[in-house]
Scaffold this motif. Structure first.
Motif, PDB file in Angstrom:
ATOM      1  N   PHE A   3      21.470  -1.456  50.920  1.00 48.78           N
ATOM      2  CA  PHE A   3      21.976  -0.107  50.684  1.00 48.78           C
ATOM      3  C   PHE A   3      21.996   0.083  49.015  1.00 48.78           C
ATOM      4  CE2 PHE A   3      25.213   3.571  50.153  1.00 48.78           C
ATOM      5  CZ  PHE A   3      24.535   4.270  51.124  1.00 48.78           C
ATOM      6  N   ILE A   4      22.244  -0.754  48.610  1.00 46.91           N
ATOM      7  CA  ILE A   4      22.019  -0.716  46.874  1.00 46.91           C
ATOM      8  C   ILE A   4      20.297  -0.706  46.512  1.00 46.91           C
ATOM      9  CG2 ILE A   4      22.362  -1.764  44.574  1.00 46.91           C
ATOM     10  CD1 ILE A   4      24.954  -2.646  45.884  1.00 46.91           C
ATOM     11  N   ALA A   5      19.723  -1.635  47.267  1.00 44.98           N
ATOM     12  CA  ALA A   5      18.308  -1.530  47.150  1.00 44.98           C
ATOM     13  C   ALA A   5      17.688  -0.399  47.564  1.00 44.98           C
ATOM     14  CB  ALA A   5      17.766  -2.809  47.955  1.00 44.98           C
ATOM     15  N   TRP A   6      18.210   0.242  48.579  1.00 47.66           N
ATOM     16  CA  TRP A   6      17.585   1.518  48.837  1.00 47.66           C
ATOM     17  C   TRP A   6      17.870   2.603  47.694  1.00 47.66           C
ATOM     18  CZ3 TRP A   6      19.907   4.450  53.730  1.00 47.66           C
ATOM     19  CH2 TRP A   6      19.557   5.648  53.926  1.00 47.66           C
ATOM     20  N   ALA A   7      18.939   2.674  47.076  1.00 49.47           N
ATOM     21  CA  ALA A   7      19.098   3.597  46.191  1.00 49.47           C
ATOM     22  C   ALA A   7      18.298   3.183  44.838  1.00 49.47           C
ATOM     23  CB  ALA A   7      20.906   3.522  45.652  1.00 49.47           C
TER      24      ALA A   7
ATOM     25  N   GLY B 182      16.218  10.918  51.137  1.00 55.07           N
ATOM     26  CA  GLY B 182      17.333  11.441  50.659  1.00 55.07           C
ATOM     27  C   GLY B 182      18.092  12.226  51.611  1.00 55.07           C
ATOM     28  N   VAL B 183      17.388  12.771  52.623  1.00 56.31           N
ATOM     29  CA  VAL B 183      17.891  13.479  53.846  1.00 56.31           C
ATOM     30  C   VAL B 183      18.417  12.469  54.902  1.00 56.31           C
ATOM     31  CG1 VAL B 183      17.437  14.863  55.649  1.00 56.31           C
ATOM     32  CG2 VAL B 183      16.140  15.369  53.740  1.00 56.31           C
ATOM     33  N   VAL B 184      17.901  11.728  54.939  1.00 59.29           N
ATOM     34  CA  VAL B 184      18.505  10.267  55.802  1.00 59.29           C
ATOM     35  C   VAL B 184      19.914  10.021  55.350  1.00 59.29           C
ATOM     36  CG1 VAL B 184      18.476   8.184  56.939  1.00 59.29           C
ATOM     37  CG2 VAL B 184      16.392   9.863  57.036  1.00 59.29           C
ATOM     38  N   GLY B 185      19.933   9.672  53.896  1.00 52.78           N
ATOM     39  CA  GLY B 185      20.968   9.154  53.344  1.00 52.78           C
ATOM     40  C   GLY B 185      22.084  10.143  53.198  1.00 52.78           C
ATOM     41  N   GLN B 186      21.860  11.372  52.940  1.00 55.22           N
ATOM     42  CA  GLN B 186      22.899  12.298  52.998  1.00 55.22           C
ATOM     43  C   GLN B 186      23.663  12.671  54.676  1.00 55.22           C
ATOM     44  OE1 GLN B 186      24.628  12.980  50.701  1.00 55.22           O
ATOM     45  NE2 GLN B 186      25.869  15.092  51.560  1.00 55.22           N
ATOM     46  N   ILE B 187      22.640  12.503  55.507  1.00 51.41           N
ATOM     47  CA  ILE B 187      23.081  12.782  56.964  1.00 51.41           C
ATOM     48  C   ILE B 187      24.403  11.765  57.167  1.00 51.41           C
ATOM     49  CG2 ILE B 187      22.599  12.427  59.027  1.00 51.41           C
ATOM     50  CD1 ILE B 187      19.970  13.818  58.709  1.00 51.41           C
ATOM     51  N   GLY B 188      23.939  10.552  56.632  1.00 51.45           N
ATOM     52  CA  GLY B 188      24.884   9.393  56.918  1.00 51.45           C
ATOM     53  C   GLY B 188      26.276   9.492  56.127  1.00 51.45           C
TER      54      GLY B 188
ATOM     55  N   THR C  81      26.880   4.960  45.276  1.00 55.00           N
ATOM     56  CA  THR C  81      25.482   4.485  45.622  1.00 55.00           C
ATOM     57  C   THR C  81      25.024   5.732  46.550  1.00 55.00           C
ATOM     58  OG1 THR C  81      26.108   2.157  45.718  1.00 55.00           O
ATOM     59  CG2 THR C  81      24.147   2.905  46.845  1.00 55.00           C
ATOM     60  N   GLY C  82      25.853   6.080  47.546  1.00 53.35           N
ATOM     61  CA  GLY C  82      25.425   7.123  48.591  1.00 53.35           C
ATOM     62  C   GLY C  82      25.169   8.633  47.941  1.00 53.35           C
ATOM     63  N   ASN C  83      26.014   8.876  46.822  1.00 58.31           N
ATOM     64  CA  ASN C  83      25.714  10.147  46.065  1.00 58.31           C
ATOM     65  C   ASN C  83      24.500   9.875  45.263  1.00 58.31           C
ATOM     66  OD1 ASN C  83      28.172  12.142  45.926  1.00 58.31           O
ATOM     67  ND2 ASN C  83      29.129  10.517  46.270  1.00 58.31           N
ATOM     68  N   PHE C  84      23.962   8.698  44.783  1.00 58.84           N
ATOM     69  CA  PHE C  84      22.915   8.737  43.883  1.00 58.84           C
ATOM     70  C   PHE C  84      21.730   8.781  44.885  1.00 58.84           C
ATOM     71  CE2 PHE C  84      25.410   8.271  40.319  1.00 58.84           C
ATOM     72  CZ  PHE C  84      24.702   8.512  39.283  1.00 58.84           C
ATOM     73  N   ILE C  85      21.837   8.268  46.017  1.00 57.01           N
ATOM     74  CA  ILE C  85      20.821   8.283  47.066  1.00 57.01           C
ATOM     75  C   ILE C  85      20.668   9.941  47.450  1.00 57.01           C
ATOM     76  CG2 ILE C  85      20.262   8.077  49.469  1.00 57.01           C
ATOM     77  CD1 ILE C  85      21.257   5.400  49.286  1.00 57.01           C
ATOM     78  N   PHE C  86      21.660  10.665  47.480  1.00 55.80           N
ATOM     79  CA  PHE C  86      21.704  12.175  47.810  1.00 55.80           C
ATOM     80  C   PHE C  86      20.826  12.676  46.598  1.00 55.80           C
ATOM     81  CE2 PHE C  86      24.328  16.217  48.469  1.00 55.80           C
ATOM     82  CZ  PHE C  86      23.168  16.857  48.772  1.00 55.80           C
ATOM     83  N   LEU C  87      21.240  12.571  45.353  1.00 54.92           N
ATOM     84  CA  LEU C  87      20.725  13.051  44.285  1.00 54.92           C
ATOM     85  C   LEU C  87      19.238  12.844  44.116  1.00 54.92           C
ATOM     86  CD1 LEU C  87      21.229  14.605  41.655  1.00 54.92           C
ATOM     87  CD2 LEU C  87      21.798  12.738  40.329  1.00 54.92           C
ATOM     88  N   ALA C  88      18.793  11.592  44.436  1.00 55.72           N
ATOM     89  CA  ALA C  88      17.317  11.359  44.285  1.00 55.72           C
ATOM     90  C   ALA C  88      16.648  12.064  45.292  1.00 55.72           C
ATOM     91  CB  ALA C  88      17.198   9.656  44.615  1.00 55.72           C
TER      92      ALA C  88
END
Length: 254
Positions: free
Chosen positions: A25-29, A62-68, A119-126
Motif C-alpha cells: 500500500f505504501i509502495a502504491w502511494a 487514484g480513482v481506485v484508491g479513493q473508492i477503497g 497514505t490513503g489521502n496521498f493516493i487520492f491527492l496524486a
C-alpha cells in the motif's frame, strides 16, 4: 479513533499478510508520487509518447484508491449510526493494514492507523494531480482542470491535516493533534469518536464529489485533451526528422 487498541483486531500481532499489505500500500502511494514528479518534469518539455498513458494510469490508480478509501469512511459512519457510543471501528482489511504499518513503532498503538489514513489521502491527492497534469497542454479553459485544481487545494489541506495527526502521534503526543481531534483537547470517548468519524467522512465525501465532477468533465473533454498531445507530437516530429537528415551530411567532415 483515538484508541485503536479498542478496535476490533487492532490488539493482535501483525501477520505476514498485514505486513505485506502495508508495504504494498505504501509502495502504491510512493509509485504514484514518483509518477507525479516525472509527469511534472516531462510536461515542461516536448511531448513524449508515454506521457498521456502515464497520466491516464495515474488518474485510474487514484480513482481506485479513493473508492477503497471512501468506502472505509462510509463503513465507519454506518457503524457509528448503529453503535454511536462504541469505540472507534475500522473494517477488517483496514485493521490489517494498520497493524502492518504500526510495526514501525509498537509503543504507539494509534500510529499505524494514522499512517494508513495518511497514505490513503496521498493516493487520492496524486490522482487529482494527475487530472491537472493530463490537461496541462490544453490551452484555454477546461472545466476538468478547474475542478481538479479545486480538488487539489481541498485534498491538499485534508492531507496536511493527516500529516499533522501522524506527526503528533509519531513524536510522542498522548493524543493525535489536528482539526479533526479539536487539537487534542477533547477527551477520549464517544464525543471525540463522533466528531472525528464525521469530520473525515464529510471531508472525503466532498473530495470524492469534486473528483467525480472533474472526471465527468474530463470524459467530455477527452478529445480536446488527446488532440493537444497529438498536435504536439506532430509539431515535434519535423524537428526530429530534420536532425536525422542533417547528421549524414556531417559525416566525413574534418
Amino acid at each position: 479513533m483515538e484508541h485503536p487498541s479498542g478496535m476490533h483486531g487492532m490488539g493482535s500481532a501483525a501477520s505476514f499478510a498485514d505486513t505485506a499489505g502495508a508495504v504494498l500500500f505504501i509502495a502504491w502511494a510512493v509509485a504514484m508520487w514518483v509518477a507525479v514528479a516525472v509527469l511534472a518534469y516531462a510536461n515542461r518539455g516536448p511531448v513524449r509518447p508515454w506521457l498521456y498513458k502515464t497520466a491516464v494510469g495515474l488518474i485510474g490508480l487514484g480513482v481506485v484508491g479513493q473508492i477503497g478509501h471512501f468506502q472505509e469512511h462510509v463503513a465507519q459512519a454506518a457503524y457509528w449510526v448503529a453503535h454511536p457510543n462504541a469505540p472507534a471501528w475500522m473494517t477488517p482489511w483496514a485493521n490489517g493494514l494498520a497493524r502492518g504499518m504500526g510495526q514501525v513503532d509498537m509503543t504507539k498503538p494509534s500510529l499505524g492507523m494514522e499512517i494508513l489514513h495518511l497514505t490513503g489521502n496521498f493516493i487520492f491527492l496524486a490522482g487529482l494531480v494527475g487530472i491537472v497534469q493530463i490537461t496541462r497542454r490544453v490551452a484555454g479553459h477546461l472545466k476538468s482542470r478547474k475542478w481538479a485544481r479545486m480538488g487539489v487545494w481541498m485534498q491538499g489541506l485534508h492531507g496536511l491535516e493527516h500529516v499533522v495527526l501522524t506527526l503528533s502521534v509519531a513524536l510522542g503526543a498522548g493524543r493525535a493533534i489536528g482539526l479533526s481531534t479539536w487539537f487534542g483537547l477533547m477527551d477520549p470517548g464517544p464525543a471525540l469518536v463522533t466528531y472525528r468519524v464525521w469530520w473525515h467522512f464529510v471531508a472525503n465525501m466532498i473530495g470524492s464529489v469534486i473528483l467525480a465532477i472533474a472526471l465527468y468533465h474530463l470524459w467530455r473533454e477527452k478529445r480536446m485533451v488527446r488532440a493537444a498531445y497529438d498536435e504536439a507530437e506532430e509539431e515535434s516530429a519535423p524537428a526530429v526528422h530534420g536532425r536525422i537528415k542533417r547528421e549524414p551530411a556531417l559525416v566525413g567532415r574534418p
